[in-house]
Design a protein around this motif. Structure first.
Motif, short mmCIF file in Angstrom:
data_model
loop_
_atom_site.label_atom_id
_atom_site.label_comp_id
_atom_site.label_asym_id
_atom_site.label_seq_id
_atom_site.Cartn_x
_atom_site.Cartn_y
_atom_site.Cartn_z
N ALA A 377 -30.76 65.74 -13.28
CA ALA A 377 -30.32 65.44 -14.79
C ALA A 377 -29.15 64.57 -14.87
N ALA A 378 -29.37 63.66 -16.00
CA ALA A 378 -28.16 62.90 -16.20
C ALA A 378 -27.88 63.13 -17.67
N ILE A 379 -26.39 63.25 -17.66
CA ILE A 379 -26.08 63.78 -19.12
C ILE A 379 -24.89 62.86 -19.47
N ALA A 380 -25.09 62.45 -20.92
CA ALA A 380 -23.89 61.37 -21.36
C ALA A 380 -23.00 62.19 -22.42
N LEU A 381 -21.80 62.26 -22.17
CA LEU A 381 -20.91 62.89 -23.06
C LEU A 381 -19.86 61.82 -23.66
N PRO A 382 -20.17 61.57 -24.92
CA PRO A 382 -19.40 60.38 -25.69
C PRO A 382 -17.93 60.83 -25.69
N ALA A 388 -16.96 69.85 -23.88
CA ALA A 388 -18.41 70.40 -23.67
C ALA A 388 -18.86 70.22 -22.12
N LEU A 389 -18.08 69.52 -21.36
CA LEU A 389 -18.34 69.27 -20.02
C LEU A 389 -18.68 70.90 -19.33
N VAL A 390 -18.07 71.72 -19.38
CA VAL A 390 -18.51 73.06 -18.65
C VAL A 390 -19.60 73.58 -19.34
N ARG A 391 -19.93 73.52 -20.67
CA ARG A 391 -20.91 74.31 -21.20
C ARG A 391 -22.26 73.34 -20.90
N VAL A 392 -22.21 72.04 -21.00
CA VAL A 392 -23.49 71.43 -20.58
C VAL A 392 -24.14 71.56 -19.25
N LEU A 393 -22.72 71.77 -18.21
CA LEU A 393 -23.17 72.03 -16.67
C LEU A 393 -23.67 73.57 -16.75
N LEU A 394 -23.20 74.18 -17.33
CA LEU A 394 -23.64 75.70 -17.41
C LEU A 394 -25.11 75.86 -17.95
N PHE A 404 -21.67 61.69 -17.38
CA PHE A 404 -20.64 60.57 -17.47
C PHE A 404 -19.62 60.95 -18.62
N THR A 405 -18.51 60.86 -18.27
CA THR A 405 -17.38 61.49 -19.05
C THR A 405 -16.06 61.02 -18.71
N VAL A 409 -12.87 66.51 -14.26
CA VAL A 409 -13.08 67.83 -14.14
C VAL A 409 -11.92 68.67 -14.14
N ALA A 410 -10.94 68.14 -14.54
CA ALA A 410 -9.49 68.90 -14.77
C ALA A 410 -9.73 70.02 -15.47
N GLY A 411 -9.33 71.22 -15.16
CA GLY A 411 -9.63 72.50 -16.05
C GLY A 411 -10.87 73.22 -15.81
N SER A 412 -12.00 72.24 -15.48
CA SER A 412 -13.28 72.79 -15.40
C SER A 412 -13.80 73.43 -14.00
N ALA A 413 -13.08 72.81 -12.80
CA ALA A 413 -13.65 73.37 -11.48
C ALA A 413 -13.65 74.77 -11.20
N GLU A 414 -12.42 75.38 -11.66
CA GLU A 414 -12.39 76.75 -11.59
C GLU A 414 -13.32 77.63 -11.87
N ILE A 415 -13.88 77.18 -13.56
CA ILE A 415 -14.89 78.04 -13.85
C ILE A 415 -16.21 77.61 -13.30
#
Length: 509
Positions: A377-382, A388-394, A404-405, A409-415
């Motif tokens: 899947a390819a996702i574009a985050l404006p 929303a990065l964490v949520r769209v990946l989950l 594309f953002t 991933v700062a702050g997201s990798a741990e989750i």
């Protein structure tokens, strides 16, 4: 109307965009002694530009950043209009003091989200008005929805009306974590939900509230979007109300008219408007003040809110990458995903990029599981939707995902660690799904669209051999915040706690 003050009114200086009552109030303050420009703005609710014009018009002394009238002369008192609950405020001095401490310790406002803190007196007035107008003695406990709550209105309501259940929906994970922590200390019934309102209202916040309150970005689309989501959160729109804080400078009536037109498009009745009800630390361009609108839905309001909410512009703020002045979107091209060969494109992709590949809106992707099997899947985050990065990946069940953002991933990798191996390429993030581990965290995060309590219960049954009843009781004890909420709605501090929960001992988080 009494004309006894006609001579005095005639002597008042004329300042463009500043009505005589505000001019008189400013002169009275300057006659009393030294005042800063910010104090004059805040105490008169006149825009900064108007106060600056007044100070150029009348003879004043200046000492640093302070001013006073020269020559000193008394200015006759003029009573200010009474607010709807101002007479109740002196009886809640201790609550005002406590809110002042809570506001002082809260996370600092983010300019990109148009954050400006309301004064403690303001949030207590809001709580008092909600109780006086909507909660008669002996009535069942009410449910309040705060659509955004940087001002901490939820905590003020809980302190004054502890029987009220409040749900807070916000995009700022820092605010949600702070409200959760302080509500727990105070024993308040406050529940927090993460949401970017451009992508929808969380399922657990829909059709539940008796009253909703919002202090949105002061753009027409910002007000329209937040109010539309507030309407979607009402249990019974025929009986519910939406309280809106909105302010515009005296010199920009056309902007206020656009906002009121956005409310009219939602078929809302302005049941009452209380001028300058809300006061702020900052926002001097609008006099550090905003009116309080009491909006009553009509039979056409909910259909209009549902139809229009998803069409409001993504740029709803006045500052930052998601402002109405910011450049729109990223440069997305077919060669950026050629090696990935995606089965689906999520978000706003140009029409000429892989035209034969299915496309899904971000809101749809987050709203429910995608029906077809997806391997890539390819996702574009404006710009502006990076939280929303964490949520769209989950929400994605693909083996490989490219997002594309500009946020990385700062702050997201741990989750995301229990689910994905992540590689940050600057312009985009590649995520490769890890093999299933059977761990509690992986089980919960793999079922992101489902109820968190149910996923946790099932994991306890599998990992610890509990019965369904025992597992349900254990979840209620150690994670009561999972009740009626999906994983995608949880604030980041809850998601981090899930990611760190050991498989063998899924204890309190």
């Amino acid at each position: 109307m009494d004309d006894s003050g006609a001579d005095e009114r005639a002597a008042l200086p004329i300042v463009d965009g500043m009505d005589p009552v505000r001019v008189h109030a400013a002169l009275a303050l300057l006659a009393e002694g030294w005042r800063t420009r910010a104090e004059l703005v805040r105490e008169t609710a006149a825009p900064r530009r108007s106060i600056e014009a007044l100070l150029r018009t009348v003879p004043v002394e200046r000492s640093g950043e302070r001013y006073r009238l020269e020559p000193a002369a008394p200015v006759p008192a003029h009573p200010a209009p009474a607010g709807p609950v101002g007479h109740l405020l002196p009886g809640h001095a201790a609550t005002v003091e406590r809110l002042a401490d809570l506001i002082a310790r809260a996370p600092r406002g983010r300019q990109a989200l148009d954050h400006v803190s309301a004064t403690p007196e303001t949030v207590v007035r809001r709580a008092l008005y909600l109780g006086a107008r909507f909660q008669p003695p002996g009535s069942p406990p009410a449910h309040l929805l705060c659509v955004g709550d940087h001002d901490l209105t939820s905590l003020a309501v809980g302190l004054i009306h502890p029987h009220v259940r409040t749900t807070v929906v916000d995009i700022d994970d820092r605010i949600l974590a702070y409200i959760d922590a302080e509500a727990a200390k105070l024993g308040l019934d406050v529940r927090t939900r993460w949401a970017d309102l451009r992508l929808g209202l969380p399922p657990s916040a829909r059709e539940h509230a008796d009253v909703a309150i919002t202090d949105p970005p002061y753009t027409p689309d910002g007000v329209g979007l937040f109010v539309a989501r507030a309407v979607e959160g009402l249990r019974d729109p025929a009986r519910g109300r939406v309280l809106l804080a909105y302010g515009a400078g005296d010199l920009t009536p056309a902007l206020a008219l656009k906002v009121q037109n956005a409310l009219s498009d939602l078929h809302l009745l302005s049941e009452a408007v209380y001028p300058d009800f809300n006061r702020y630390f900052g926002a001097e361009a609008i006099g550090s003040a905003a009116d309080l609108y009491v909006l009553r839905p009509t039979t056409k309001t909910l259909p209009a809110a549902v139809a229009r909410a998803d069409r409001f512009a993504a740029a709803i703020y006045t500052h930052g990458p998601q402002s109405i002045e910011a450049a729109a979107g990223q440069a997305l091209a077919a060669d950026a995903v050629a090696d990935l060969e995606p089965d689906v494109l999520v978000g706003a992709w140009p029409n000429d990029v892989l035209p034969n590949v299915p496309r899904v809106r971000l809101a749809t992707w987050l709203g429910k599981p995608y029906a077809a099997t997806v391997r890539r899947a390819a996702i574009a985050l404006p710009p502006g939707l990076e939280p929303a990065l964490v949520r769209v990946l989950l929400a994605t069940r693909a083996e490989r995902v490219r997002v594309f953002t500009g946020a990385g991933v700062a702050g997201s990798a741990e989750i995301l660690a229990p689910v994905y191996d992540l590689t940050d390429h600057g312009t985009h993030v590649d995520a490769v799904r890890r093999e299933p581990s059977g761990a509690l965290a992986r089980t919960l995060l793999d079922r992101a669209h489902g109820k968190a309590a149910n996923a946790w219960r099932d994991a306890l049954i599998r990992i610890r051999g509990l019965t369904k009843r025992e597992a349900r009781a254990e979840v209620a004890r150690i994670a009561p915040w999972t009740r009626d909420v999906t994983v995608l709605e949880l604030p980041a501090h809850r998601l981090k706690a899930i990611a760190q929960t050991p498989s063998a001992d899924p204890g309190p988080v």
